[in-house]
Design a protein around this motif. Structure first.
Motif, PDB file in Angstrom:
ATOM      1  N   ALA A   1       0.828  -1.210   0.000  1.00 12.57           N
ATOM      2  CA  ALA A   1       0.000   0.000   0.000  1.00 12.57           C
ATOM      3  C   ALA A   1       0.864   1.262   0.000  1.00 12.57           C
ATOM      4  CB  ALA A   1      -0.922   0.000   1.218  1.00 12.57           C
ATOM      5  N   PHE A   2       1.871   1.276   0.848  1.00 16.38           N
ATOM      6  CA  PHE A   2       2.687   2.474   0.977  1.00 16.38           C
ATOM      7  C   PHE A   2       3.752   2.590  -0.123  1.00 16.38           C
ATOM      8  CE2 PHE A   2       1.392   1.995   5.590  1.00 16.38           C
ATOM      9  CZ  PHE A   2       0.499   3.061   5.561  1.00 16.38           C
ATOM     10  N   GLU A   3       4.349   1.469  -0.519  1.00 11.10           N
ATOM     11  CA  GLU A   3       5.445   1.519  -1.489  1.00 11.10           C
ATOM     12  C   GLU A   3       4.980   1.472  -2.944  1.00 11.10           C
ATOM     13  OE1 GLU A   3       8.220  -1.616  -0.475  1.00 11.10           O
ATOM     14  OE2 GLU A   3       8.137  -1.040   1.636  1.00 11.10           O
ATOM     15  N   ILE A   4       4.019   0.629  -3.238  1.00 12.13           N
ATOM     16  CA  ILE A   4       3.586   0.434  -4.626  1.00 12.13           C
ATOM     17  C   ILE A   4       2.384   1.319  -4.969  1.00 12.13           C
ATOM     18  CG2 ILE A   4       2.824  -1.258  -6.353  1.00 12.13           C
ATOM     19  CD1 ILE A   4       5.683  -1.764  -5.212  1.00 12.13           C
ATOM     20  N   LEU A   5       1.393   1.344  -4.087  1.00 13.99           N
ATOM     21  CA  LEU A   5       0.180   2.123  -4.355  1.00 13.99           C
ATOM     22  C   LEU A   5       0.353   3.602  -4.029  1.00 13.99           C
ATOM     23  CD1 LEU A   5      -2.494  -0.379  -2.954  1.00 13.99           C
ATOM     24  CD2 LEU A   5      -1.606  -0.185  -5.300  1.00 13.99           C
ATOM     25  N   GLY A   6       1.413   3.947  -3.287  1.00 15.44           N
ATOM     26  CA  GLY A   6       1.690   5.344  -2.983  1.00 15.44           C
ATOM     27  C   GLY A   6       0.797   5.953  -1.912  1.00 15.44           C
ATOM     28  N   LEU A   7       0.165   5.118  -1.092  1.00 19.20           N
ATOM     29  CA  LEU A   7      -0.670   5.659  -0.024  1.00 19.20           C
ATOM     30  C   LEU A   7       0.207   6.250   1.074  1.00 19.20           C
ATOM     31  CD1 LEU A   7      -3.353   2.824   0.240  1.00 19.20           C
ATOM     32  CD2 LEU A   7      -3.524   5.000  -0.988  1.00 19.20           C
ATOM     33  N   GLU A   8      -0.321   7.219   1.792  1.00 17.31           N
ATOM     34  CA  GLU A   8       0.381   7.852   2.907  1.00 17.31           C
ATOM     35  C   GLU A   8      -0.317   7.596   4.240  1.00 17.31           C
ATOM     36  OE1 GLU A   8       3.246   9.674   2.947  1.00 17.31           O
ATOM     37  OE2 GLU A   8       3.572   9.335   0.819  1.00 17.31           O
ATOM     38  N   GLN A   9      -1.609   7.206   4.166  1.00 17.49           N
ATOM     39  CA  GLN A   9      -2.389   7.032   5.384  1.00 17.49           C
ATOM     40  C   GLN A   9      -3.498   6.011   5.158  1.00 17.49           C
ATOM     41  OE1 GLN A   9      -5.004  10.315   6.572  1.00 17.49           O
ATOM     42  NE2 GLN A   9      -4.112  10.188   8.618  1.00 17.49           N
ATOM     43  N   LEU A  10      -3.804   5.255   6.219  1.00 16.44           N
ATOM     44  CA  LEU A  10      -4.930   4.320   6.209  1.00 16.44           C
ATOM     45  C   LEU A  10      -5.882   4.732   7.316  1.00 16.44           C
ATOM     46  CD1 LEU A  10      -2.967   0.958   5.846  1.00 16.44           C
ATOM     47  CD2 LEU A  10      -4.074   2.293   4.033  1.00 16.44           C
ATOM     48  N   LYS A  11      -7.174   4.695   7.033  1.00 15.52           N
ATOM     49  CA  LYS A  11      -8.203   5.003   8.025  1.00 15.52           C
ATOM     50  C   LYS A  11      -9.082   3.764   8.155  1.00 15.52           C
ATOM     51  CE  LYS A  11      -8.292   9.962   7.384  1.00 15.52           C
ATOM     52  NZ  LYS A  11      -9.129  11.144   7.235  1.00 15.52           N
ATOM     53  N   ALA A  12      -9.056   3.161   9.326  1.00 16.21           N
ATOM     54  CA  ALA A  12      -9.772   1.906   9.536  1.00 16.21           C
ATOM     55  C   ALA A  12     -10.835   2.077  10.614  1.00 16.21           C
ATOM     56  CB  ALA A  12      -8.780   0.819   9.949  1.00 16.21           C
ATOM     57  N   TYR A  13     -11.732   1.118  10.660  1.00 11.84           N
ATOM     58  CA  TYR A  13     -12.728   1.085  11.714  1.00 11.84           C
ATOM     59  C   TYR A  13     -13.097  -0.356  11.989  1.00 11.84           C
ATOM     60  CZ  TYR A  13     -15.835   0.612   7.694  1.00 11.84           C
ATOM     61  OH  TYR A  13     -16.419   0.192   6.531  1.00 11.84           O
ATOM     62  N   SER A  14     -13.629  -0.590  13.173  1.00  5.30           N
ATOM     63  CA  SER A  14     -14.004  -1.936  13.584  1.00  5.30           C
ATOM     64  C   SER A  14     -15.200  -1.858  14.518  1.00  5.30           C
ATOM     65  CB  SER A  14     -12.828  -2.601  14.307  1.00  5.30           C
ATOM     66  OG  SER A  14     -13.226  -3.835  14.854  1.00  5.30           O
ATOM     67  N   LYS A  15     -16.037  -2.877  14.456  1.00  5.07           N
ATOM     68  CA  LYS A  15     -17.094  -2.986  15.452  1.00  5.07           C
ATOM     69  C   LYS A  15     -16.445  -3.106  16.824  1.00  5.07           C
ATOM     70  CE  LYS A  15     -21.146  -5.164  13.422  1.00  5.07           C
ATOM     71  NZ  LYS A  15     -21.957  -6.405  13.445  1.00  5.07           N
ATOM     72  N   LEU A  16     -17.069  -2.531  17.831  1.00  3.44           N
ATOM     73  CA  LEU A  16     -16.510  -2.558  19.184  1.00  3.44           C
ATOM     74  C   LEU A  16     -16.335  -3.976  19.724  1.00  3.44           C
ATOM     75  CD1 LEU A  16     -18.423   0.437  20.786  1.00  3.44           C
ATOM     76  CD2 LEU A  16     -16.014   0.348  20.139  1.00  3.44           C
ATOM     77  N   GLU A  17     -17.199  -4.904  19.314  1.00  5.44           N
ATOM     78  CA  GLU A  17     -17.083  -6.278  19.804  1.00  5.44           C
ATOM     79  C   GLU A  17     -16.003  -7.090  19.088  1.00  5.44           C
ATOM     80  OE1 GLU A  17     -20.891  -6.450  17.184  1.00  5.44           O
ATOM     81  OE2 GLU A  17     -19.964  -5.004  18.513  1.00  5.44           O
ATOM     82  N   ASN A  18     -15.384  -6.530  18.052  1.00  6.93           N
ATOM     83  CA  ASN A  18     -14.326  -7.231  17.330  1.00  6.93           C
ATOM     84  C   ASN A  18     -12.989  -6.984  18.040  1.00  6.93           C
ATOM     85  OD1 ASN A  18     -12.620  -8.478  15.537  1.00  6.93           O
ATOM     86  ND2 ASN A  18     -13.569  -7.572  13.720  1.00  6.93           N
ATOM     87  N   LYS A  19     -12.828  -7.625  19.170  1.00 10.03           N
ATOM     88  CA  LYS A  19     -11.643  -7.411  20.022  1.00 10.03           C
ATOM     89  C   LYS A  19     -10.352  -7.777  19.299  1.00 10.03           C
ATOM     90  CE  LYS A  19     -14.216  -6.155  23.455  1.00 10.03           C
ATOM     91  NZ  LYS A  19     -14.560  -4.763  23.537  1.00 10.03           N
ATOM     92  N   ARG A  20     -10.401  -8.817  18.480  1.00  8.56           N
ATOM     93  CA  ARG A  20      -9.202  -9.235  17.752  1.00  8.56           C
ATOM     94  C   ARG A  20      -8.738  -8.140  16.786  1.00  8.56           C
ATOM     95  NH1 ARG A  20      -8.215 -12.875  12.925  1.00  8.56           N
ATOM     96  NH2 ARG A  20      -6.107 -13.638  13.258  1.00  8.56           N
ATOM     97  N   ALA A  21      -9.675  -7.557  16.044  1.00  8.68           N
ATOM     98  CA  ALA A  21      -9.322  -6.495  15.090  1.00  8.68           C
ATOM     99  C   ALA A  21      -8.785  -5.260  15.817  1.00  8.68           C
ATOM    100  CB  ALA A  21     -10.532  -6.122  14.238  1.00  8.68           C
ATOM    101  N   ILE A  22      -9.362  -4.948  16.958  1.00  7.65           N
ATOM    102  CA  ILE A  22      -8.908  -3.791  17.723  1.00  7.65           C
ATOM    103  C   ILE A  22      -7.496  -4.025  18.250  1.00  7.65           C
ATOM    104  CG2 ILE A  22      -9.329  -2.425  19.807  1.00  7.65           C
ATOM    105  CD1 ILE A  22     -12.391  -2.967  19.239  1.00  7.65           C
ATOM    106  N   ARG A  23      -7.243  -5.230  18.774  1.00 10.98           N
ATOM    107  CA  ARG A  23      -5.885  -5.566  19.235  1.00 10.98           C
ATOM    108  C   ARG A  23      -4.885  -5.481  18.085  1.00 10.98           C
ATOM    109  NH1 ARG A  23      -8.160  -9.750  21.855  1.00 10.98           N
ATOM    110  NH2 ARG A  23      -7.437 -11.226  20.305  1.00 10.98           N
ATOM    111  N   MET A  24      -5.287  -6.029  16.928  1.00 14.00           N
ATOM    112  CA  MET A  24      -4.398  -6.025  15.770  1.00 14.00           C
ATOM    113  C   MET A  24      -4.107  -4.596  15.313  1.00 14.00           C
ATOM    114  SD  MET A  24      -2.550  -7.808  13.769  1.00 14.00           S
ATOM    115  CE  MET A  24      -3.121  -9.399  14.275  1.00 14.00           C
ATOM    116  N   ALA A  25      -5.104  -3.754  15.270  1.00 17.39           N
ATOM    117  CA  ALA A  25      -4.887  -2.358  14.866  1.00 17.39           C
ATOM    118  C   ALA A  25      -3.884  -1.679  15.795  1.00 17.39           C
ATOM    119  CB  ALA A  25      -6.217  -1.600  14.858  1.00 17.39           C
ATOM    120  N   LYS A  26      -4.016  -1.912  17.079  1.00 24.15           N
ATOM    121  CA  LYS A  26      -3.093  -1.293  18.030  1.00 24.15           C
ATOM    122  C   LYS A  26      -1.681  -1.856  17.886  1.00 24.15           C
ATOM    123  CE  LYS A  26      -6.660   0.153  21.185  1.00 24.15           C
ATOM    124  NZ  LYS A  26      -7.287   0.072  22.497  1.00 24.15           N
ATOM    125  N   LEU A  27      -1.573  -3.169  17.664  1.00 21.25           N
ATOM    126  CA  LEU A  27      -0.256  -3.771  17.446  1.00 21.25           C
ATOM    127  C   LEU A  27       0.414  -3.224  16.190  1.00 21.25           C
ATOM    128  CD1 LEU A  27      -0.968  -7.498  18.375  1.00 21.25           C
ATOM    129  CD2 LEU A  27       0.650  -5.976  19.508  1.00 21.25           C
TER     130      LEU A  27
END
Length: 177
Positions: free
Chosen positions: A115-141
């Motif tokens: 995303a950053f090297e080939i697609l040239g993106l500078e920022q990602l904006k994500a969201y997750s349902k509050l009950e998706n604890k795994r996705a929230i942990r992964m985003a923070k990691l």
């Protein structure tokens, strides 16, 4: 972009041959219940084909599959691509006989490198349902920063520099560099 390979993960554009496995993943109750766009509803073959036909020519979205030795282990997308920013989405379904942590982090790092090297993106904006604890942990990691929380979702942003700071130390810990 045809294919991108890094950290033992091959990233390739989503193809018609991939949509049945993706439909199977999306219909798994553990996955579908956590998806805002699906919210637990069953997807038929016809609905999946119609969805695939609707995304083929999008100019503000890209869809990929992740493979390890030709075994599908995940799906990634970047939507709402504009001004060097995108909203990522993913499903990871790694067979139990594989190294879960190395493949999970290898897949995220491979697709975010792309995303950053080939697609040239500078920022990602994500969201997750509050009950998706795994996705929230992964985003923070992965070094996403929380920007907002409402009754249903938590919202995150990841800047390119913050990603690379995290990635280099993570790859070293996992022996993926």
């Amino acid at each position: 972009m045809s294919k991108f390979s890094r950290y033992g993960i091959q990233i390739a554009p989503l193809k018609l041959k991939d949509i049945e496995i993706l439909r199977k993943w999306r219909n798994d109750p553990k996955i579908s219940s956590l998806m805002l766009s699906q919210n637990g509803e069953y997807i038929t073959k016809e609905q999946q084909l119609k969805w695939y036909d609707s995304i083929k020519d999008k100019t503000d979205a890209l869809y990929y599959m992740a493979f390890v030795d030709e075994i599908a282990v995940g799906y990634f997308c970047f939507q709402q691509i504009a001004n060097r920013c995108a909203v990522p989405g993913e499903i990871l379904v790694i067979p139990s006989q594989m190294d879960q942590a190395r493949i999970t982090f290898g897949a995220y790092c491979a697709v975010y490198d792309m995303a950053f090297e080939i697609l040239g993106l500078e920022q990602l904006k994500a969201y997750s349902k509050l009950e998706n604890k795994r996705a929230i942990r992964m985003a923070k990691l992965l070094n996403f920063k929380t920007t907002n929380i409402d009754d249903e979702c938590i919202y995150f942003e990841l800047c390119k520099n913050d990603y690379y700071t995290m990635r280099d130390s993570l790859l070293k810990k996992l022996g993926l560099n």
